[in-house]
Motif scaffolding. Structure first.
Motif, short mmCIF file in Angstrom:
data_model
loop_
_atom_site.label_atom_id
_atom_site.label_comp_id
_atom_site.label_asym_id
_atom_site.label_seq_id
_atom_site.Cartn_x
_atom_site.Cartn_y
_atom_site.Cartn_z
N PHE A 1 0.81 -1.24 0.14
CA PHE A 1 -0.05 -0.01 0.01
C PHE A 1 0.74 1.17 0.09
O PHE A 1 0.48 2.29 -0.62
CB PHE A 1 -1.09 -0.02 1.26
N GLN A 2 1.92 1.31 0.75
CA GLN A 2 2.93 2.39 0.66
C GLN A 2 3.58 2.77 -0.58
O GLN A 2 3.86 3.88 -0.93
CB GLN A 2 4.11 2.23 1.56
N GLN A 3 3.71 1.51 -1.34
CA GLN A 3 4.21 1.55 -2.72
C GLN A 3 3.21 2.47 -3.70
O GLN A 3 3.45 3.05 -4.98
CB GLN A 3 4.64 0.52 -3.40
N ILE A 4 2.12 2.15 -3.62
CA ILE A 4 0.66 2.72 -4.28
C ILE A 4 0.49 4.21 -4.13
O ILE A 4 0.36 4.80 -4.94
CB ILE A 4 -0.36 1.95 -4.01
N VAL A 5 0.60 4.50 -2.70
CA VAL A 5 0.22 5.95 -2.49
C VAL A 5 1.39 6.88 -2.03
O VAL A 5 2.57 6.27 -1.59
CB VAL A 5 -0.98 6.05 -1.31
N SER A 6 1.19 8.19 -2.14
CA SER A 6 2.48 9.11 -1.56
C SER A 6 2.68 8.78 -0.11
O SER A 6 1.66 8.57 0.72
CB SER A 6 2.01 10.42 -1.92
N PRO A 7 3.75 9.20 0.31
CA PRO A 7 4.14 9.21 2.04
C PRO A 7 3.13 10.12 2.70
O PRO A 7 2.43 9.63 3.78
CB PRO A 7 5.59 9.67 1.81
N ALA A 8 2.80 11.23 1.97
CA ALA A 8 1.85 12.06 2.95
C ALA A 8 0.47 11.41 2.78
O ALA A 8 -0.18 11.41 4.02
CB ALA A 8 1.78 13.53 2.23
#
Length: 389
Positions: free
Chosen positions: A193-200
């Protein structure tokens, strides 16, 4: 006797007949899965509706949207107890309609505007009807019982049912047929999921995609429709990156209390500028039967603490205007809070922070994200040892 289930077309016909017959009383509907709803009807129009899997969460959510901050209102249990005196209601009556009578009381006190009151009732009725429609087939029973009084507003039964049908069709059209909006969403594969969305985006979403907020609650916070929220996460649910979780309702305020008659549950305060942390703690502690209050403006924390006198305080370490160290130190200089347990909340579990927290008088220290089991143990440890047994 085996219940006879009727289709949506038959239900629509039954509701139309209620309207033309000017029926007054209750309409009780049940799904094959055990869900039960009640429509309160007066002269063929709907006064109110309740039931389903989340009647308490629905009421809290819709009250908040109507502008009534139920999180910092006086103890809800005390309000319900007061209604038994004000309205001479029996416990059985309160069990089925306390929501409505609390709205009546708020209207009398001017706590809610007329427009907001009507909108809340309309929203609640349509939401209940949506869940009934989602069940596809239900058992149906008309009960000629005394209607709710006074009649705050009367909603056209055909129109409300039509809106619910439209919403359910939209829900199906975007591929959400098998998803119930009262279920919560949890991140099942964190790295993916972290790879799909931006850190923010991840930092914001991890607080609501934690298995403790229903799709409807996420939608309410985002000021969007449940359809939009459900659609935005659908592909991630199908891929397994996110998963659906069953979410329990809040405890009923008319349920038997674990505290002796005439005594109030302890009050817990959260001082944190994050609405997600405050909401999470509120969910945990209200489910445990505690009173809860939150404040996100650090400058208002001490005056509110002095006014409300909480028995346990959770205090964020990093906030604008005044940090947790400053607030803790100032509270300890006030006689009423010299012995009050103050638990520091922080995202940084450093030795220096722990030492400094002890120096300013903190009682305990826990790291974020908030864990239900840990904060429950903290509350039991510092408030009522009886609850730990």
């Amino acid at each position: 006797m085996v219940a006879e289930y009727i289709t949506l077309d038959r239900l629509a016909t039954q509701l139309s007949e209620i309207k033309h017959q000017h029926f007054s009383g209750h309409v009780v509907l049940k799904s094959s899965s055990g869900q039960e709803w009640c429509l309160y009807v007066y002269l063929g129009r709907i006064l109110y509706a309740t039931g389903g899997s989340h009647p308490i969460r629905r009421w809290v959510r819709n009250s908040t949207l109507a502008g009534v901050d139920v999180s910092i209102a006086e103890d809800l249990q005390a309000r319900i107890d007061g209604l038994t005196n004000i309205s001479a209601l029996t416990l059985a009556e309160l069990n089925s309609c306390w929501e409505y009578y609390l709205l009546v009381n708020w209207a009398k006190q001017g706590r809610i505007s007329r427009n907001a009151l009507i909108k809340q009732i309309q929203t609640t009725i349509v939401e209940v009807l949506f869940d009934i429609v989602q069940a596809a087939s239900v058992s149906y029973e008309q009960v000629a019982r005394e209607q709710l009084s006074p009649q705050l507003t009367l909603i056209d039964i055909d129109r409300a049912f039509g809106i619910a049908i439209q919403q359910q069709q939209q829900w199906q059209q975007v591929g959400l047929t098998d998803i119930l909006p009262d279920r919560s969403i949890k991140i099942a594969a964190v790295k993916e999921f972290q790879q799909i969305v931006s850190p923010a985006a991840y930092q914001a979403l991890r607080f609501v995609l934690d298995g403790h907020h229903s799709i409807r609650e996420i939608a309410a916070k985002a000021r969007k429709s449940p359809v939009v929220i459900g659609q935005s996460f659908r592909s991630h649910l199908l891929s397994g990156t996110l998963s659906l979780v069953d979410l329990p309702d809040f405890p009923s305020p008319v349920a038997r209390s674990k505290y002796p008659h005439g005594t109030k549950p302890p009050l817990i305060m959260c001082i944190d500028d994050s609405p997600f942390v405050c909401d999470r703690l509120e969910q945990i502690f209200r489910e445990q039967g505690y009173q809860f209050i939150s404040v996100m403006d650090s400058l208002k924390a001490i005056p509110l603490a002095i006014s409300k006198k909480p028995q346990l305080i959770f205090l964020d370490l990093v906030m604008p205007n005044a940090n947790g160290y400053e607030i803790c130190s100032r509270l300890r200089k006030i006689g009423a809070f010299q012995d009050t347990p103050i638990v520091i909340l922080t995202g940084n579990d450093g030795v220096i922070d722990r030492v400094r927290a002890k120096v300013v008088g903190a009682t305990d220290f826990i790291t974020k994200p908030v864990q239900s089991e840990l904060v429950t143990e903290i509350a039991q440890k510092y408030l009522n040892p009886v609850l730990a047994t």
